[in-house]
Design a protein around this motif. Structure first.
Motif, mmCIF file in Angstrom:
data_model
loop_
_atom_site.group_PDB
_atom_site.id
_atom_site.type_symbol
_atom_site.label_atom_id
_atom_site.label_comp_id
_atom_site.label_asym_id
_atom_site.label_seq_id
_atom_site.Cartn_x
_atom_site.Cartn_y
_atom_site.Cartn_z
ATOM 1 N N SER A 97 12.964 5.935 -11.750
ATOM 2 C CA SER A 97 12.622 5.418 -13.016
ATOM 3 C C SER A 97 11.910 4.172 -13.120
ATOM 4 O O SER A 97 11.404 3.871 -14.220
ATOM 5 C CB SER A 97 13.754 5.365 -14.048
ATOM 6 O OG SER A 97 14.829 4.509 -13.618
ATOM 7 N N ASP A 98 11.791 3.452 -12.069
ATOM 8 C CA ASP A 98 11.312 1.961 -12.212
ATOM 9 C C ASP A 98 9.860 2.110 -11.615
ATOM 10 O O ASP A 98 9.108 1.073 -11.892
ATOM 11 C CB ASP A 98 12.006 1.085 -11.425
ATOM 12 C CG ASP A 98 11.885 1.448 -9.680
ATOM 13 O OD1 ASP A 98 12.302 2.493 -9.463
ATOM 14 O OD2 ASP A 98 11.573 0.586 -9.001
ATOM 15 N N GLU A 99 9.470 3.259 -11.189
ATOM 16 C CA GLU A 99 8.018 3.380 -10.669
ATOM 17 C C GLU A 99 7.244 4.441 -11.670
ATOM 18 O O GLU A 99 6.870 5.549 -11.023
ATOM 19 C CB GLU A 99 8.024 3.673 -9.183
ATOM 20 C CG GLU A 99 8.336 2.268 -8.411
ATOM 21 C CD GLU A 99 7.280 1.147 -8.888
ATOM 22 O OE1 GLU A 99 6.327 1.195 -8.684
ATOM 23 O OE2 GLU A 99 8.189 -0.028 -9.026
ATOM 24 N N PRO A 100 7.308 4.623 -12.826
ATOM 25 C CA PRO A 100 6.714 5.518 -13.536
ATOM 26 C C PRO A 100 5.007 5.648 -13.496
ATOM 27 O O PRO A 100 4.466 6.854 -13.779
ATOM 28 C CB PRO A 100 7.008 5.244 -15.321
ATOM 29 C CG PRO A 100 7.327 3.849 -15.131
ATOM 30 C CD PRO A 100 7.771 3.297 -13.795
ATOM 31 N N GLY A 101 4.289 4.691 -13.088
ATOM 32 C CA GLY A 101 2.993 4.490 -12.965
ATOM 33 C C GLY A 101 2.546 4.555 -11.594
ATOM 34 O O GLY A 101 1.390 4.133 -11.259
ATOM 35 N N THR A 102 3.409 4.528 -10.513
ATOM 36 C CA THR A 102 3.016 4.573 -8.941
ATOM 37 C C THR A 102 3.549 5.544 -8.283
ATOM 38 O O THR A 102 4.403 6.431 -8.842
ATOM 39 C CB THR A 102 3.306 3.170 -8.279
ATOM 40 O OG1 THR A 102 4.552 3.238 -7.897
ATOM 41 C CG2 THR A 102 3.306 2.044 -9.249
ATOM 42 N N ALA A 103 3.330 5.909 -6.923
ATOM 43 C CA ALA A 103 3.715 6.910 -6.410
ATOM 44 C C ALA A 103 4.599 6.475 -5.371
ATOM 45 O O ALA A 103 5.148 7.281 -4.538
ATOM 46 C CB ALA A 103 2.438 7.588 -5.551
ATOM 47 N N ALA A 104 5.121 5.326 -5.754
ATOM 48 C CA ALA A 104 6.412 4.756 -4.849
ATOM 49 C C ALA A 104 7.588 5.568 -4.532
ATOM 50 O O ALA A 104 8.237 5.685 -3.439
ATOM 51 C CB ALA A 104 6.565 3.191 -5.299
ATOM 52 N N CYS A 105 7.793 6.149 -5.686
ATOM 53 C CA CYS A 105 9.299 6.904 -5.730
ATOM 54 C C CYS A 105 8.696 8.555 -5.673
ATOM 55 O O CYS A 105 8.218 9.011 -6.771
ATOM 56 C CB CYS A 105 10.213 6.682 -7.169
ATOM 57 S SG CYS A 105 10.539 5.089 -7.010
ATOM 58 N N ARG B 222 0.786 -1.298 0.170
ATOM 59 C CA ARG B 222 0.012 -0.076 -0.008
ATOM 60 C C ARG B 222 0.827 1.331 -0.017
ATOM 61 O O ARG B 222 2.123 1.212 0.608
ATOM 62 C CB ARG B 222 -0.846 0.076 1.130
ATOM 63 C CG ARG B 222 -2.057 1.020 1.166
ATOM 64 C CD ARG B 222 -2.886 0.966 2.239
ATOM 65 N NE ARG B 222 -2.303 0.949 3.553
ATOM 66 C CZ ARG B 222 -2.760 2.104 4.241
ATOM 67 N NH1 ARG B 222 -3.450 3.100 3.765
ATOM 68 N NH2 ARG B 222 -2.281 2.255 5.346
ATOM 69 N N SER B 223 0.552 2.339 -0.717
ATOM 70 C CA SER B 223 1.177 3.457 -0.734
ATOM 71 C C SER B 223 0.857 4.506 0.488
ATOM 72 O O SER B 223 -0.396 4.759 0.674
ATOM 73 C CB SER B 223 0.887 4.110 -2.176
ATOM 74 O OG SER B 223 1.714 3.673 -3.084
ATOM 75 N N ASP C 28 5.197 -0.693 -7.281
ATOM 76 C CA ASP C 28 4.720 -0.182 -6.172
ATOM 77 C C ASP C 28 5.717 -0.095 -4.811
ATOM 78 O O ASP C 28 5.489 0.257 -3.917
ATOM 79 C CB ASP C 28 3.572 -0.281 -5.622
ATOM 80 C CG ASP C 28 2.744 0.903 -4.816
ATOM 81 O OD1 ASP C 28 3.234 2.074 -5.010
ATOM 82 O OD2 ASP C 28 1.933 0.667 -4.018
ATOM 83 N N TYR C 29 7.083 -0.200 -5.641
ATOM 84 C CA TYR C 29 7.943 -0.179 -4.510
ATOM 85 C C TYR C 29 9.177 0.290 -5.229
ATOM 86 O O TYR C 29 9.549 0.086 -6.355
ATOM 87 C CB TYR C 29 8.515 -1.688 -4.124
ATOM 88 C CG TYR C 29 9.574 -1.568 -3.045
ATOM 89 C CD1 TYR C 29 9.032 -1.447 -1.583
ATOM 90 C CD2 TYR C 29 10.874 -1.922 -3.135
ATOM 91 C CE1 TYR C 29 9.899 -1.527 -0.777
ATOM 92 C CE2 TYR C 29 11.784 -1.684 -2.169
ATOM 93 C CZ TYR C 29 11.448 -1.505 -0.833
ATOM 94 O OH TYR C 29 12.260 -1.724 0.147
ATOM 95 N N CYS C 30 10.005 1.364 -4.646
ATOM 96 C CA CYS C 30 11.091 2.015 -5.248
ATOM 97 C C CYS C 30 12.370 1.495 -4.996
ATOM 98 O O CYS C 30 12.810 1.457 -3.970
ATOM 99 C CB CYS C 30 10.998 3.558 -4.678
ATOM 100 S SG CYS C 30 11.981 4.780 -5.564
ATOM 101 N N ASP C 31 12.710 1.057 -6.383
ATOM 102 C CA ASP C 31 14.179 0.306 -6.373
ATOM 103 C C ASP C 31 15.210 1.098 -6.730
ATOM 104 O O ASP C 31 16.483 1.021 -6.502
ATOM 105 C CB ASP C 31 13.871 -0.992 -7.104
ATOM 106 C CG ASP C 31 12.980 -1.962 -6.669
ATOM 107 O OD1 ASP C 31 13.375 -2.415 -5.516
ATOM 108 O OD2 ASP C 31 12.028 -2.263 -7.302
ATOM 109 N N CYS C 32 15.045 2.077 -7.783
ATOM 110 C CA CYS C 32 16.026 3.043 -8.544
ATOM 111 C C CYS C 32 15.897 4.127 -7.815
ATOM 112 O O CYS C 32 15.131 4.942 -7.631
ATOM 113 C CB CYS C 32 15.647 2.943 -10.006
ATOM 114 S SG CYS C 32 15.686 1.410 -10.936
#
Length: 454
Positions: free
Chosen positions: A110-118, A17-18, A102-106
């Motif tokens: 850049s790995d989460e262009p479609g979620t608010a994780a980063c 969940r974000s 939905d988890y920020c790795d980069c």
């Protein structure tokens, strides 16, 4: 092609969940949740996306679409043959299936262009029918319909429904652009007129300067002769005044008496008629008797007046010469069109003051009654960013000398459209003029277009 079977999911266990951190940015977090229709639907969607991503990773193909990524950038999201994908900043490699999980790795998000994780990610709104735009990914699914995302794609989790207004928004934007294009075309047409007017004006000023200098040389010669005549007349005037002050000499008195007695002895007395007496009286009243001193004074006055008239004409010519020199020496920049503004002034009235801007000369402020002018600044120079700088205005009590920065914008008419005082006694003005229209710069005055001497 074999599609890897997705791992089973326990609905009651670890669901992603974000949430927002203390700065308001979204971060990836995990929290246990209960079964709900929304959760099930989201889980199914996530599994489907994972399966598609895994299939693409296995095949090495580029996805035909990826949430939050523009089609023109899909090639950047091509997985390697081993199913790994490299962050766009090349900092690390992650499984391609971890993109949009939905988890920020980069580190660059850049790995989460479609979620608010980063919190540093970017989300692409396609906005079909209008202009596409990228927004901070922290605004995704935040319960607010972003105006930039007219297609509503930023709120896809179902919490709220954002209407797709791209057709209306795009139509309004295109109309605005068309209006701006027409204004720019008209501004460019007038700019060319300004150029021709400035070129002709400069040539005329050069001709006028040559003519004024010829007239000045002629009047200087004339003044030399007139001053000599005046000096002679003033010398005669002083001599006549000295004779008048001394009175008639004894010789002159004797000669006058002898002449009178001789005339009396030789001439027979003729009695004056009534008509002759009236005529004599009228002549005495109408025709004043002029003495030698009177005539000398009149001649000197006439000579002095001629000198004054010639000197007045000389001063006028000197003023014309000074004005023409200032016009010819004014630095209007590399764009000749600005030369058409030389010698003009433009005003703008607010509730309290009337402001006046005279390009390449000065700027002033007057109160609403029209008096009490305050000099805000005199012409200084062009700035690096294509603005006018006016400095050395009147002293500001408990502050710096007044100064003005004038931002130039493309406009169909010459107009002073905005005035502000962001800092004490430091003013900013916005001035529109066809001279500032630049076709390849969207109508903004820029260094090299408006001025290129710095």
């Amino acid at each position: 092609m074999m599609v890897p079977e997705p791992a089973p999911i326990a609905i009651f266990c670890d669901q992603r969940r974000s949430v927002r951190d203390t700065n308001g940015a979204r971060t990836g977090a995990r929290q246990a949740s209960g079964v709900s229709v929304t959760v099930i639907l989201l889980a199914v969607a996530a599994l489907t996306a994972t399966a598609v991503a895994a299939a693409d990773a296995t095949s090495g193909k580029v996805a035909t679409s990826l949430r939050g990524v523009a089609k023109s950038k899909l090639d950047l999201y091509r997985p390697r043959t081993d199913g790994q994908w490299t962050c766009l900043d090349a900092s690390k490699a992650i499984p391609f299936a971890a993109v949009n999980d939905d988890y920020c790795d980069c580190p660059d998000g850049s790995d989460e262009p479609g979620t608010a994780a980063c919190n540093n990610g970017r989300f692409h709104c396609a906005n079909v029918g209008h202009r596409p735009v990228d927004i901070p990914s922290s605004r995704i699914n935040d319960g607010v319909c972003e105006p930039e995302c007219c297609d509503g794609s930023d709120e896809y989790n179902g919490k709220i429904t954002c209407p797709n207004t791209c057709a209306e928004t795009g139509a309004a934007w295109r109309k605005q652009q068309e209006d701006a294009a027409r204004k720019l075309a008209e501004g460019l047409r007038k700019k060319e007129e300004y150029r021709q007017r400035a070129i002709k004006g400069k040539a005329q000023a050069e001709q006028d300067m040559a003519m004024v200098e010829i007239k000045l040389r002629a009047i200087e010669s004339e003044l030399t002769a007139l001053r000599a005549a005046r000096d002679t007349a003033e010398t005669d005037e002083r001599a006549a005044q000295d004779r008048a002050n001394a009175g008639p000499s004894s010789t002159e008195s004797t000669e006058s008496a002898d002449s009178t007695s001789t005339a009396t002895a030789t001439e027979s007395p003729v009695p004056d008629s009534w008509f002759d007496k009236v005529k004599a009286k009228i002549v005495d009243l109408v025709v004043p008797k002029r003495t030698p001193l009177d005539m000398a004074k009149k001649a000197a006055d006439d000579a002095r007046q001629k000198v004054w008239d010639a000197e007045s004409k000389q001063r006028d010519l000197e003023t014309q010469k000074s004005d023409l020199r200032a016009k010819l020496e004014t630095d209007v920049g590399s764009e000749p069109a600005y030369g058409a503004l030389v010698g003009q002034c433009f005003t703008m009235t607010t509730a309290e003051y009337t402001y006046e801007l005279c390009p390449f000369r000065h700027a002033e402020q007057r109160n609403s009654a029209g008096y009490g002018a305050t000099r805000l600044g005199t012409w200084g120079k062009w700035t690096d960013d294509g603005q006018w700088s006016l400095t050395n205005g009147q002293y500001c009590w408990n502050g710096p000398d007044r100064s003005v920065k004038v931002a130039l914008e493309c406009g169909v008419e010459d107009a002073l459209v905005e005035i502000a005082e962001p800092n004490k006694c430091e003013y900013t003005m916005r001035f529109t003029t066809p001279a500032a229209c630049v076709e390849n710069e969207g109508g903004k005055a820029v260094k090299g277009g408006a001025h290129d001497e710095l």
